[in-house]
Design a protein around this motif. Sequence first.
Motif, PDB file in Angstrom:
ATOM      1  N   PRO A   1       1.640   6.922  -0.250  1.00  0.00           N
ATOM      2  CA  PRO A   1       0.591   5.896  -0.393  1.00  0.00           C
ATOM      3  C   PRO A   1       0.358   5.555  -1.868  1.00  0.00           C
TER       4      PRO A   1
ATOM      5  N   GLN B   1       7.467   8.180   2.647  1.00  0.00           N
ATOM      6  CA  GLN B   1       6.508   7.166   2.221  1.00  0.00           C
ATOM      7  C   GLN B   1       5.386   7.840   1.452  1.00  0.00           C
TER       8      GLN B   1
ATOM      9  N   ASP C   1       0.794  -1.223   0.000  1.00  0.00           N
ATOM     10  CA  ASP C   1       0.000   0.000   0.000  1.00  0.00           C
ATOM     11  C   ASP C   1       0.828   1.274   0.000  1.00  0.00           C
ATOM     12  N   GLN C   2       2.143   1.177  -0.257  1.00  0.00           N
ATOM     13  CA  GLN C   2       2.934   2.400  -0.233  1.00  0.00           C
ATOM     14  C   GLN C   2       4.265   2.238  -0.968  1.00  0.00           C
TER      15      GLN C   2
ATOM     16  N   THR D   1       8.093   3.443  -0.622  1.00  0.00           N
ATOM     17  CA  THR D   1       8.947   3.876   0.475  1.00  0.00           C
ATOM     18  C   THR D   1      10.339   4.217  -0.031  1.00  0.00           C
TER      19      THR D   1
END
Length: 491
Positions: free
Chosen positions: A287, A285, A267-268, A270
């Motif tokens: 999303p 980070q 979901d992200q 990084t």
Amino acid sequence: MKIRKRTLAIILLAVVAYLGMVIGLALPLISRYSMHEELQLIAVSSSRNKVGQPVHLTVEGAGFGKKTNFMLSLDSGNQQAIVYDSETSWPIDTILKIGSTLYLGDRDRKVHRFDISRPDRPEYQISYSLGDRPTALAEIDGSPWAASGYGEIGPLGERAARPVETIVDFTGDAEGVLYAAAARQGLVVFRQKNGTAVKIGALALPGSALSIAVAGNTAYVASVRGGLHICDISSPETPRLLSTLPLAGNNQALAVKDTRVFLSSADQFTVIDVQNRLQPRVLAQLPLTKANAIVIHNNLALLAAGSAGLLAVDISDPARPFLAGHLTPGDVIRCLAVAGDRAYLGTGSAGLLVVDLNRLSLNPEWRPGPLHAPKSKVELTKALRRHATSLWGELAAQAEIQLPPGCYAADAARIGPATYLATDCGLLILDRDQPGRLQVRQQPLAFAGEIAVDGSTAYVSGGRQSTELKPASKESNPGLQVFDVSEPAQP
């Protein structure tokens, strides 16, 4: 002589008469179809249309006839960036570019070779067969090598060895040493000898190793639930684990540039600072949905993001990445390779797309919906027992009356005397001062997945999938509720 002059005069008179007749007949037509005024767009229908479907317009202005037709096609997916597409026999899972040659690994246990000397017109050349589906392709000593989920690894067109159970991803260095992410076997090291991969070292790692990148004497391995592992490979026969940065979820793909590691999880996106290999730290980070592959191109991180398409993340300032462009072709993008200003995308519906990278930013307003990795869910009765031990039986009875079967809890937060439960049937509130009372805050969220509290404010994220009170299995419309919890039991 007089006869010739008379004949010539008659011919000239006939020509003049003919030209005059033609001009006389053409003038009305020219005046009819010429446009003396600019076209004026009065309105566009407010109905929503899918990508590629016509949008009907109302237009007005001089020069329009009854048979004049107009059509617009929505391009919210930025499909104008596609300059060429070609069908393949099977879905493409992995891709490799060496010079002007492109290799595509598909689900039919084959690798296809294409000539891309003409960048916008890839030309098929030959195919190679493997014992199992290719999971990764890499350039080793200038030649293409393939690995499979069956544990095979070797040069294309030659019999491959099977030294391990499975290989998910691999890469090589200038010394002919190969480093593989081998799922539960962790990091496995091979040396290339006469076209054969000979195992020379291994390092067990927490989680299941999915992807690997090598920079200098360091190997970076992303794993499921294990996070990012940083390994010293200065001695390939005895690789050592230097540090681990814990990151939850399915850490699928990574890439390295200078002292930054770019990693994609469920979901992200990084950004990790690895200047100090012993103490890596998260720099930023963003999303985003999960990416199957990441390629660094100039100041962009290009993500093959499955059904979300191709995403371009601007990393010119690694501490502040942002989504700078996209392509959503209505297909699953599994892998990519870059040559100059062209990206080659392998798709899930058996296609190869050639994309102009300069056009990705033509629709910068587009943003993908927030895609959250679901937290581990538990049955609602278990959640009630956990958060209201002395009351769970009574509350369970209330839940059985008020809620349909099949509800699960994903997250919880305690605010004063109240406990908030995020469930796939909405937000539930338990009040310790009023035993047995179960509040259901269902609107406007049909699905509540996460809770965050900041002072006297609670933020509940979820989905607006339905207005009915029923379990929601999938977020279709992301939503957010903001509560004033200065009186926790009465938000």
